[in-house]
Scaffold this active site. Sequence first.
Site, PDB file in Angstrom:
ATOM      1  N   ARG A  63     -12.556   0.505 -20.735  1.00 27.14           N
ATOM      2  CA  ARG A  63     -11.293  -0.185 -20.467  1.00 27.14           C
ATOM      3  C   ARG A  63     -11.260  -0.737 -19.043  1.00 27.14           C
ATOM      4  NH1 ARG A  63      -6.512   1.206 -23.198  1.00 27.14           N
ATOM      5  NH2 ARG A  63      -5.336   1.367 -21.257  1.00 27.14           N
ATOM      6  N   ARG A  65     -16.714  -5.091 -11.330  1.00 26.98           N
ATOM      7  CA  ARG A  65     -17.068  -6.453 -10.916  1.00 26.98           C
ATOM      8  C   ARG A  65     -17.649  -6.478  -9.510  1.00 26.98           C
ATOM      9  NH1 ARG A  65     -11.061  -6.994 -10.578  1.00 26.98           N
ATOM     10  NH2 ARG A  65     -10.804  -7.440 -12.785  1.00 26.98           N
ATOM     11  N   ARG A 104      -2.730  13.774 -26.543  1.00 30.86           N
ATOM     12  CA  ARG A 104      -2.430  14.252 -25.196  1.00 30.86           C
ATOM     13  C   ARG A 104      -0.980  13.905 -24.895  1.00 30.86           C
ATOM     14  NH1 ARG A 104      -4.797  18.055 -22.670  1.00 30.86           N
ATOM     15  NH2 ARG A 104      -4.833  17.115 -20.574  1.00 30.86           N
ATOM     16  N   ARG A 135      -1.556  10.743 -11.270  1.00 34.29           N
ATOM     17  CA  ARG A 135      -1.162   9.595 -10.453  1.00 34.29           C
ATOM     18  C   ARG A 135       0.269   9.744  -9.963  1.00 34.29           C
ATOM     19  NH1 ARG A 135      -2.387   5.306 -15.424  1.00 34.29           N
ATOM     20  NH2 ARG A 135      -1.129   6.354 -16.988  1.00 34.29           N
ATOM     21  N   GLU A 155       2.595  12.255 -12.595  1.00 38.99           N
ATOM     22  CA  GLU A 155       2.249  12.333 -14.013  1.00 38.99           C
ATOM     23  C   GLU A 155       1.273  13.491 -14.244  1.00 38.99           C
ATOM     24  OE1 GLU A 155       1.947   8.161 -15.329  1.00 38.99           O
ATOM     25  OE2 GLU A 155       0.386   8.902 -16.664  1.00 38.99           O
ATOM     26  N   TYR A 201      -5.591   3.829 -29.347  1.00 38.00           N
ATOM     27  CA  TYR A 201      -5.274   3.727 -27.919  1.00 38.00           C
ATOM     28  C   TYR A 201      -4.903   2.266 -27.615  1.00 38.00           C
ATOM     29  CZ  TYR A 201      -6.131   4.886 -22.926  1.00 38.00           C
ATOM     30  OH  TYR A 201      -6.034   5.127 -21.571  1.00 38.00           O
ATOM     31  N   ASP A 224      -2.770  -0.911 -26.140  1.00 42.59           N
ATOM     32  CA  ASP A 224      -1.882  -1.386 -25.083  1.00 42.59           C
ATOM     33  C   ASP A 224      -0.758  -2.196 -25.731  1.00 42.59           C
ATOM     34  OD1 ASP A 224      -2.910  -0.268 -22.761  1.00 42.59           O
ATOM     35  OD2 ASP A 224      -4.463  -1.795 -22.593  1.00 42.59           O
TER      36      ASP A 224
HETATM   37  P1  FAD Z   1       6.120   4.106 -29.229  1.00 46.88           P
HETATM   38  O1  FAD Z   1       6.538   3.386 -28.026  1.00 46.88           O
HETATM   39  O2  FAD Z   1       5.596   5.497 -29.080  1.00 46.88           O
HETATM   40  O3  FAD Z   1       7.335   4.099 -30.253  1.00 46.88           O
HETATM   41  C1  FAD Z   1       7.405   4.937 -31.356  1.00 46.88           C
HETATM   42  C2  FAD Z   1       8.858   5.353 -31.512  1.00 46.88           C
HETATM   43  O4  FAD Z   1       9.002   6.067 -32.740  1.00 46.88           O
HETATM   44  C3  FAD Z   1       9.339   6.281 -30.408  1.00 46.88           C
HETATM   45  O5  FAD Z   1      10.478   5.737 -29.775  1.00 46.88           O
HETATM   46  C4  FAD Z   1       9.648   7.575 -31.136  1.00 46.88           C
HETATM   47  O6  FAD Z   1      10.763   8.271 -30.588  1.00 46.88           O
HETATM   48  C5  FAD Z   1       9.939   7.098 -32.545  1.00 46.88           C
HETATM   49  N1  FAD Z   1       9.721   8.115 -33.558  1.00 46.88           N
HETATM   50  C6  FAD Z   1       8.586   8.827 -33.788  1.00 46.88           C
HETATM   51  N2  FAD Z   1       8.780   9.691 -34.791  1.00 46.88           N
HETATM   52  C7  FAD Z   1      10.071   9.531 -35.199  1.00 46.88           C
HETATM   53  C8  FAD Z   1      10.858  10.173 -36.188  1.00 46.88           C
HETATM   54  N3  FAD Z   1      10.369  11.142 -36.936  1.00 46.88           N
HETATM   55  N4  FAD Z   1      12.131   9.754 -36.339  1.00 46.88           N
HETATM   56  C9  FAD Z   1      12.642   8.781 -35.581  1.00 46.88           C
HETATM   57  N5  FAD Z   1      11.943   8.152 -34.619  1.00 46.88           N
HETATM   58  C10 FAD Z   1      10.657   8.524 -34.436  1.00 46.88           C
HETATM   59  N6  FAD Z   1       0.342  -0.446 -22.389  1.00 46.88           N
HETATM   60  C11 FAD Z   1       0.101  -1.561 -21.643  1.00 46.88           C
HETATM   61  O7  FAD Z   1      -0.080  -2.646 -22.183  1.00 46.88           O
HETATM   62  N7  FAD Z   1       0.086  -1.490 -20.270  1.00 46.88           N
HETATM   63  C12 FAD Z   1       0.295  -0.320 -19.600  1.00 46.88           C
HETATM   64  O8  FAD Z   1       0.277  -0.305 -18.370  1.00 46.88           O
HETATM   65  C13 FAD Z   1       0.539   0.860 -20.369  1.00 46.88           C
HETATM   66  N8  FAD Z   1       0.734   2.033 -19.747  1.00 46.88           N
HETATM   67  C14 FAD Z   1       0.978   3.153 -20.495  1.00 46.88           C
HETATM   68  C15 FAD Z   1       1.195   4.354 -19.830  1.00 46.88           C
HETATM   69  C16 FAD Z   1       1.459   5.511 -20.540  1.00 46.88           C
HETATM   70  C17 FAD Z   1       1.688   6.803 -19.823  1.00 46.88           C
HETATM   71  C18 FAD Z   1       1.495   5.462 -21.971  1.00 46.88           C
HETATM   72  C19 FAD Z   1       1.752   6.698 -22.761  1.00 46.88           C
HETATM   73  C20 FAD Z   1       1.273   4.266 -22.641  1.00 46.88           C
HETATM   74  C21 FAD Z   1       1.011   3.103 -21.913  1.00 46.88           C
HETATM   75  N9  FAD Z   1       0.803   1.876 -22.538  1.00 46.88           N
HETATM   76  C22 FAD Z   1       0.560   0.747 -21.789  1.00 46.88           C
HETATM   77  C23 FAD Z   1       0.815   1.757 -24.022  1.00 46.88           C
HETATM   78  C24 FAD Z   1       2.180   1.384 -24.579  1.00 46.88           C
HETATM   79  O9  FAD Z   1       3.134   2.354 -24.250  1.00 46.88           O
HETATM   80  C25 FAD Z   1       2.074   1.296 -26.107  1.00 46.88           C
HETATM   81  O10 FAD Z   1       1.061   0.413 -26.487  1.00 46.88           O
HETATM   82  C26 FAD Z   1       3.361   0.868 -26.820  1.00 46.88           C
HETATM   83  O11 FAD Z   1       4.519   1.180 -26.126  1.00 46.88           O
HETATM   84  C27 FAD Z   1       3.360   1.534 -28.174  1.00 46.88           C
HETATM   85  O12 FAD Z   1       4.435   1.095 -28.969  1.00 46.88           O
HETATM   86  P2  FAD Z   1       4.689   1.802 -30.371  1.00 46.88           P
HETATM   87  O13 FAD Z   1       5.875   1.147 -30.963  1.00 46.88           O
HETATM   88  O14 FAD Z   1       3.428   1.831 -31.142  1.00 46.88           O
HETATM   89  O15 FAD Z   1       4.964   3.338 -30.029  1.00 46.88           O
HETATM   90  N1  UDP Z   2     -10.131   6.531 -15.178  1.00 45.97           N
HETATM   91  C1  UDP Z   2     -10.813   7.230 -14.202  1.00 45.97           C
HETATM   92  N2  UDP Z   2     -10.365   7.160 -12.919  1.00 45.97           N
HETATM   93  C2  UDP Z   2      -9.298   6.433 -12.560  1.00 45.97           C
HETATM   94  C3  UDP Z   2      -8.611   5.706 -13.566  1.00 45.97           C
HETATM   95  C4  UDP Z   2      -9.044   5.787 -14.867  1.00 45.97           C
HETATM   96  O1  UDP Z   2     -11.778   7.923 -14.494  1.00 45.97           O
HETATM   97  O2  UDP Z   2      -8.942   6.424 -11.366  1.00 45.97           O
HETATM   98  C5  UDP Z   2     -10.621   6.639 -16.578  1.00 45.97           C
HETATM   99  C6  UDP Z   2      -9.923   7.786 -17.327  1.00 45.97           C
HETATM  100  O3  UDP Z   2     -10.859   8.348 -18.228  1.00 45.97           O
HETATM  101  C7  UDP Z   2      -8.817   7.070 -18.056  1.00 45.97           C
HETATM  102  C8  UDP Z   2      -9.524   5.781 -18.453  1.00 45.97           C
HETATM  103  O4  UDP Z   2     -10.348   5.476 -17.305  1.00 45.97           O
HETATM  104  O5  UDP Z   2      -8.391   7.799 -19.177  1.00 45.97           O
HETATM  105  C9  UDP Z   2      -8.626   4.615 -18.773  1.00 45.97           C
HETATM  106  O6  UDP Z   2      -7.811   4.364 -17.647  1.00 45.97           O
HETATM  107  P1  UDP Z   2      -6.442   3.564 -17.762  1.00 45.97           P
HETATM  108  O7  UDP Z   2      -5.933   3.325 -16.379  1.00 45.97           O
HETATM  109  O8  UDP Z   2      -6.673   2.392 -18.632  1.00 45.97           O
HETATM  110  O9  UDP Z   2      -5.543   4.648 -18.488  1.00 45.97           O
HETATM  111  P2  UDP Z   2      -4.011   4.639 -18.991  1.00 45.97           P
HETATM  112  O10 UDP Z   2      -3.232   3.763 -18.049  1.00 45.97           O
HETATM  113  O11 UDP Z   2      -4.047   4.139 -20.400  1.00 45.97           O
HETATM  114  O12 UDP Z   2      -3.617   6.067 -18.899  1.00 45.97           O
END
Ligand code: FAD
Ligand code: UDP
Length: 366
Positions: free
Chosen positions: A172, A176, A249, A280, A300, A348, A350
Site C-alpha cells: 500500500r 520513490r 483488528r 500514531r 490510536e 481492506y 479505502d
Molecule cells: P463502515 O464505515 O464500517 O460502515 C458500516 C456501518 O454498519 C457502521 O456504521 C456500523 O455501525 C453499521 N453496522 C454494522 N453492523 C450493524 C448492525 N448489526 N446493525 C446496524 N448497523 C450495523 N480510507 C481512505 O480512503 N483513506 C483513509 O485515510 C482511511 N483511513 C482509515 C483509518 C482507519 C482507522 C480505518 C478503520 C479506516 C480507514 N479508511 C480509510 C477506510 C474507510 O474507513 C472505509 O473504507 C470506509 O469507511 C468503509 O465504509 P463501509 O460502509 O464499508 O463500512
Molecule cells: N506501515 C509501517 N510503518 C508506518 C506506516 C505503515 O510499517 O509508519 C505499514 C503497516 O503494516 C500498515 C501498512 O503499512 O498496516 C499500511 O499502512 P497505512 O498507512 O496504509 O495503514 P492504515 O491507514 O490503513 O491504517
Amino acid sequence: MKQYDYLIVGAGLFGAVFAHEANKKGKKCLVIDRRNHTGGNIFSEEVEGINVHKYGAHIFHTNDKGIWDYVNSFVEFNRYTNSPLANFEGELFNLPFNMNTFYQLWKVKTPEEAQAKIQEQVEASGITDPQNLEEQAISLVGTDIYHKLIKGYTEKQWGRKATELPAFIIKRLPLRFTFDNNYFNDKYQGIPVGGYNKLTEGLLAGIEVRTEVDFFKDKEALMALAEKTVFTGNIDEFYDYQFGKLEYRSLKFEHEVLDNENFQGNAVVNYTEAHIPFTRIIEHKHFEFGKQAKTVVTKEYPCEWSAGMEAYYPVNDDKNTELFKKYRDLSRQEENIIFGGRLAEYKYYDMHQVIGSALATTKAVL
Ligand code: FAD
Ligand code: UDP
C-alpha cells in the site's frame, strides 16, 4: 406490498452510496445503523471548532476521475496532501519512503546512492521470492528501514508477527526515489471542506434513516419491511458465526483537547517503535489548515477485536481468507440480500474503493 424496496443495514459509505443511487432510481429505502450517527467510520464530530475524525484519520484519495467527480458533487474538497512523519526513538523521518527518508537515514543525496544502499541490504538478506510482509518489506526497502520504520509499527498494528502477515499490506505504501513526501500516488486527494459529515448528509438527503437500531436485535421483522436487504456489517455475524469467527483488528482512540495552538505541526505522526503502545498521533486541525486557539489530538491504540467492539480491519491472512470464502459462498446463494463494504466483503478497502464497489453493485442490481 412491502413498505420499502430496500432495507440498508449500515449508514457507512457503502450503505449511503447504495441508498443514494437507489433513491435516485425511485426506490424507497430505509437505512439503519446501530451507532447513534450516520457515516460509519468517516464520521467526524466538531470539538472546539475542529472536525475530529472519531474513528481514525481519513484522507480521501483516488485515481478515478469518476469517483472524484462523484464525491465533489456533494461537497467541495480542500487541497490537503497527506505527508506523515515517523518518530522512531525520538528521531523524525519522512514518509512514505522517499529521498528525504533516505537522506535522513543514510545522508545519501542522490537516487543512485539510495538505490545502491537498499540493493546492498536486499542482497545481504538473501530474499529472492518474498512470501510474507517481512520478506516483502526487506526486499523493497532493505533492513534499516524495515527495522526502524516497519517492523515495530506493523506488529503493533496487526498484533501478529510480520512473518505471519500477507505481503500486500506493505505494498500500500509508495516507495520513490524523488524528494516527495506525498503518502499517496493518486491523482486526486483532499478532505471535504467542512468535514466528512457533509458528504454523508449529501448522500443521505431525503432518505429515511434510523440510528441506534441493531439489525440483529430484530432481524426478521426488519427484513420483512423491505423487498431486499443490503447488509454492510460483519458477514460472519450475519451467519451466526456458523463456520467460526473471522478475525478483525480493532482500535481504541484516546482523544484529548489541548490548550495549545499547534501540538505537533503535522496531522499525522506515526510512532514506529514496538515499545510505545499507540501507532500514531493525529492532530485533526491540520487536515483543514485550522487556526483555532486550541487543538485536538488522538492517540490510536490497536487491539484484537472481540464481540461488542468495532471491527476496523479485516485480517486478510490465509486462514481468514479461507474462512471468509465459506461465508461468501453462502452469501452468493441469497436472492434478496446484497452484501457490501469493508466488513461484509472482508476487504481492506479505502473509501474510494468502497464507493467504487457500491456504485458497481447499484449498477448491477438497480
Ligand atoms: P463502515 O464505515 O464500517 O460502515 C458500516 C456501518 O454498519 C457502521 O456504521 C456500523 O455501525 C453499521 N453496522 C454494522 N453492523 C450493524 C448492525 N448489526 N446493525 C446496524 N448497523 C450495523 N480510507 C481512505 O480512503 N483513506 C483513509 O485515510 C482511511 N483511513 C482509515 C483509518 C482507519 C482507522 C480505518 C478503520 C479506516 C480507514 N479508511 C480509510 C477506510 C474507510 O474507513 C472505509 O473504507 C470506509 O469507511 C468503509 O465504509 P463501509 O460502509 O464499508 O463500512
Ligand atoms: N506501515 C509501517 N510503518 C508506518 C506506516 C505503515 O510499517 O509508519 C505499514 C503497516 O503494516 C500498515 C501498512 O503499512 O498496516 C499500511 O499502512 P497505512 O498507512 O496504509 O495503514 P492504515 O491507514 O490503513 O491504517
